[in-house]
Design a protein around this motif. Structure first.
Motif, mmCIF file in Angstrom:
data_model
loop_
_atom_site.group_PDB
_atom_site.id
_atom_site.type_symbol
_atom_site.label_atom_id
_atom_site.label_comp_id
_atom_site.label_asym_id
_atom_site.label_seq_id
_atom_site.Cartn_x
_atom_site.Cartn_y
_atom_site.Cartn_z
ATOM 1 N N ALA A 99 0.634 -1.247 -0.144
ATOM 2 C CA ALA A 99 0.032 0.030 0.004
ATOM 3 C C ALA A 99 0.957 1.456 0.019
ATOM 4 O O ALA A 99 0.593 2.225 -0.527
ATOM 5 C CB ALA A 99 -0.796 0.068 1.300
ATOM 6 N N GLU A 100 2.055 1.175 0.677
ATOM 7 C CA GLU A 100 3.038 2.255 0.664
ATOM 8 C C GLU A 100 3.337 2.739 -0.763
ATOM 9 O O GLU A 100 3.356 3.797 -0.846
ATOM 10 C CB GLU A 100 4.076 2.086 1.728
ATOM 11 C CG GLU A 100 4.904 3.165 1.838
ATOM 12 C CD GLU A 100 6.138 2.920 2.869
ATOM 13 O OE1 GLU A 100 7.421 3.482 2.375
ATOM 14 O OE2 GLU A 100 5.900 1.968 3.748
ATOM 15 N N ALA A 101 3.831 1.662 -1.198
ATOM 16 C CA ALA A 101 4.479 1.884 -2.612
ATOM 17 C C ALA A 101 3.378 2.354 -3.700
ATOM 18 O O ALA A 101 3.683 3.469 -4.372
ATOM 19 C CB ALA A 101 4.911 0.602 -3.226
ATOM 20 N N ALA A 102 2.424 1.960 -3.410
ATOM 21 C CA ALA A 102 1.010 2.208 -4.475
ATOM 22 C C ALA A 102 0.602 3.568 -4.144
ATOM 23 O O ALA A 102 0.606 4.416 -5.035
ATOM 24 C CB ALA A 102 -0.204 1.336 -4.364
ATOM 25 N N LEU A 103 0.824 4.300 -2.779
ATOM 26 C CA LEU A 103 0.247 5.447 -2.488
ATOM 27 C C LEU A 103 1.412 6.520 -2.792
ATOM 28 O O LEU A 103 1.138 7.651 -3.339
ATOM 29 C CB LEU A 103 0.164 5.603 -0.923
ATOM 30 C CG LEU A 103 -1.581 4.986 -0.612
ATOM 31 C CD1 LEU A 103 -1.233 4.746 0.913
ATOM 32 C CD2 LEU A 103 -2.405 6.103 -0.931
ATOM 33 N N ARG A 104 2.880 5.941 -2.803
ATOM 34 C CA ARG A 104 3.650 6.939 -3.074
ATOM 35 C C ARG A 104 3.863 7.128 -4.352
ATOM 36 O O ARG A 104 3.875 8.301 -4.915
ATOM 37 C CB ARG A 104 5.165 6.257 -2.695
ATOM 38 C CG ARG A 104 6.451 7.266 -2.864
ATOM 39 C CD ARG A 104 7.542 6.667 -2.458
ATOM 40 N NE ARG A 104 7.536 6.146 -0.974
ATOM 41 C CZ ARG A 104 7.926 6.997 -0.142
ATOM 42 N NH1 ARG A 104 8.083 8.127 -0.117
ATOM 43 N NH2 ARG A 104 7.733 6.523 1.130
#
Length: 297
Positions: free
Chosen positions: A187-192
């Motif tokens: 999720a962190e990678a997708a949000l970034r």
């Protein structure tokens, strides 16, 4: 009718200002009590709350049942009417509660639909993250499954509520509660990717995290439509909603060995007395729990 409406308005204001219920919940109360007022005025010729008795209340529920309302709908309306009459008693507008002996319709609990983890992976593989829309949609779906947040919490998120370097998102929960939720690496990678590359055409002064093509905050209906679109692409035929992702996450955490209390804390459920008693220890423990049991941490 005006006399009836005065107390209703005061009641709704208390729900909003004192009890901090959501706008949707207050709208539901407003609609249910408006129907109740219509019945009293039109069917019973009653224009004063002091004249309402238990017989009128029973007639009202016979009336809405005759109109074909489902048991869940009748139960919701019963809650609204009962809560309003208790408000009238608490304000000394009337001395007794005509709903005191009223039977609440029994609601059959339906089996919760959940997705298997392979289905979740298929759903999250469906958006094309090479496009701005797909980039947004992947970030949104990853965040829903990462946190188990309600769709009402998701649509209220602003860009500054996301703290990627610290690995958490800050959201406003129901009844004014605020929650700090950990997010996994996926999720962190997708949000970034979405925040840095997928918002190029979004005006700088637009604070909403997830926006539509007109650069306005996404609605509940918009998210529902997006979810159904990707379910079709992923070949998922069962009925799907944002709540399905939430319940699927809870099921997967439990399957991976998480304890019920920790799952309840992550999901924001506060009905358990034990969870409330130890809420002060939830923040430092939640991140460790998340890393251990979330399938996409």
């Amino acid at each position: 009718m005006e006399k009836l409406q005065e107390q209703v308005t005061a009641f709704l204001n208390e729900l909003s200002e004192q009890q901090h219920l959501s706008v949707n919940t207050i709208d539901a109360y407003r609609n249910d009590i408006a129907q109740y007022m219509y019945f009293l005025s039109d069917q019973q010729g009653c224009s004063d709350w002091l004249r309402v008795d238990d017989l009128m209340v029973r007639k009202y529920f016979y009336w809405i049942q005759d109109q074909g309302s489902a048991a869940a709908t009748v139960a919701r309306k019963a809650t609204a009417v009962r809560r309003f009459h208790r408000y009238l008693v608490s304000c000394h507008i009337r001395p007794d509660d005509p709903t005191y002996l009223m039977d609440t319709p029994k609601v059959t609990l339906h089996h919760l639909e959940v997705l298997s983890y392979p289905q979740i992976e298929q759903l999250l593989d469906a958006p094309d993250s090479g496009t701005a829309t797909g980039c947004r949609d992947l970030a949104m779906l990853e965040l829903l499954y990462a946190t188990g947040m309600h769709v009402s919490e998701l649509i209220q998120l602003n860009v500054n509520d996301v703290h990627l370097d610290m690995g958490f998102v800050h959201c406003g929960g129901k009844k004014g509660r605020e929650r700090v939720l950990p997010i996994g690496k996926k999720a962190e990678a997708a949000l970034r990717h979405y925040i840095e590359d997928g918002r190029e055409n979004v005006p700088e002064d637009e604070c909403a995290l997830f926006v539509n093509r007109r650069c306005r905050r996404l609605s509940r209906q918009g998210i529902w439509k997006i979810l159904k679109q990707y379910a079709a692409i992923a070949g998922i035929n069962q009925q799907l909603s944002p709540e399905t992702l939430r319940q699927s996450l809870a099921a997967h955490l439990l399957e991976n060995g998480a304890d019920v209390l920790s799952v309840e804390m992550l999901m924001g459920r506060t009905s358990t007395l034990f969870a409330q008693r130890f809420s002060h220890t939830a923040k430092p423990l939640l991140k460790d729990f998340y890393r251990l049991y979330h399938p996409r941490a």
